[in-house]
Design an enzyme around this catalytic site. Sequence first.
Site, mmCIF file in Angstrom:
data_model
loop_
_atom_site.group_PDB
_atom_site.id
_atom_site.type_symbol
_atom_site.label_atom_id
_atom_site.label_comp_id
_atom_site.label_asym_id
_atom_site.label_seq_id
_atom_site.Cartn_x
_atom_site.Cartn_y
_atom_site.Cartn_z
ATOM 1 N N ARG A 90 -6.984 5.740 -6.016
ATOM 2 C CA ARG A 90 -6.947 4.571 -5.157
ATOM 3 C C ARG A 90 -7.417 4.969 -3.755
ATOM 4 N NH1 ARG A 90 -2.176 4.930 -8.110
ATOM 5 N NH2 ARG A 90 -1.676 3.141 -9.448
ATOM 6 N N HIS A 128 -0.434 5.492 -13.867
ATOM 7 C CA HIS A 128 0.269 4.275 -14.283
ATOM 8 C C HIS A 128 1.611 4.634 -14.917
ATOM 9 C CE1 HIS A 128 -3.696 1.787 -14.624
ATOM 10 N NE2 HIS A 128 -3.250 1.873 -13.398
#
Length: 277
Positions: free
Chosen positions: A104, A233
């Site tokens: 990210r 995740h």
Amino acid sequence: MTELLDLPLIAITPPVVRSWYAKALLGEGGKTSIGQSYRFLRAVMNSAKRDGAIMINPCQIPGAGTDKAKERGIATPGQIVDLVESITPRYRAAVLLAAWCGLRRGEVCGLRTADVDLVDGVVWVRKNRVELLESPKKYDKDPKTDAGRRPVSVPPHVMPYLRDHMKEWAGRDRFFVGKDGQPMRGNAVYQAFVRARVKVGVDVSYHDLRHTGQTLAASAGATLADLKKRLGHASAAASLRYLHAVEGRDKEVADQLSKLAAHGNAAKLPKTIIVKH
């Protein structure tokens, strides 16, 4: 939704909800706000049902309130090459870490120099850089979950860029710094990427690069467990799958990503170019 506010709970029946929803869709309100209102009403009614105030939840319209995420764009390996060659060299590593490693923007900007292992070809995600829009405050924080704190194997074809970046643009403590030596701003990365995107003519956002990384890794043979581990995740439903992730698989995935980059793009493989700005 104002017409429902004065009604007692027992008077809000499925036909009443259907009538309100149909009128709302014919009105001037946007579908997003109508969906949010429906989800709020459904949540209130679920609470009332749990408390025994009503027998059934009257919000029973199939598909109503469904929040469908916009399909994200995916860049091809060739387009990633074009973006890297078009962007200001200081930001090349930021593009590659997002596109081939799935980091990210906050994770990229939060990288410390010590987090980048140039010997073993691993980047350690330990912090996330936060920049609040409503204030000039910027700070680093821990990932939201334990899964977010992770090592990510870097595809071999990306390593030359990380070595060049370490030599030419990295700070003493932080891997990404601005010209002033301060931690690189996420907005600076974004603006540089937009300029390159316009020049290349690729319709993807910087965050789409992370989605690209997930798709390319899947194309390289990554399993669901591999993807969750690589991208950081986490969910209760997937926790057992982490137990079946084979040690060393992330390195294999990284190697396959480089093969994917080379396939059909031999003439367009990224070339190390040092240009100081």
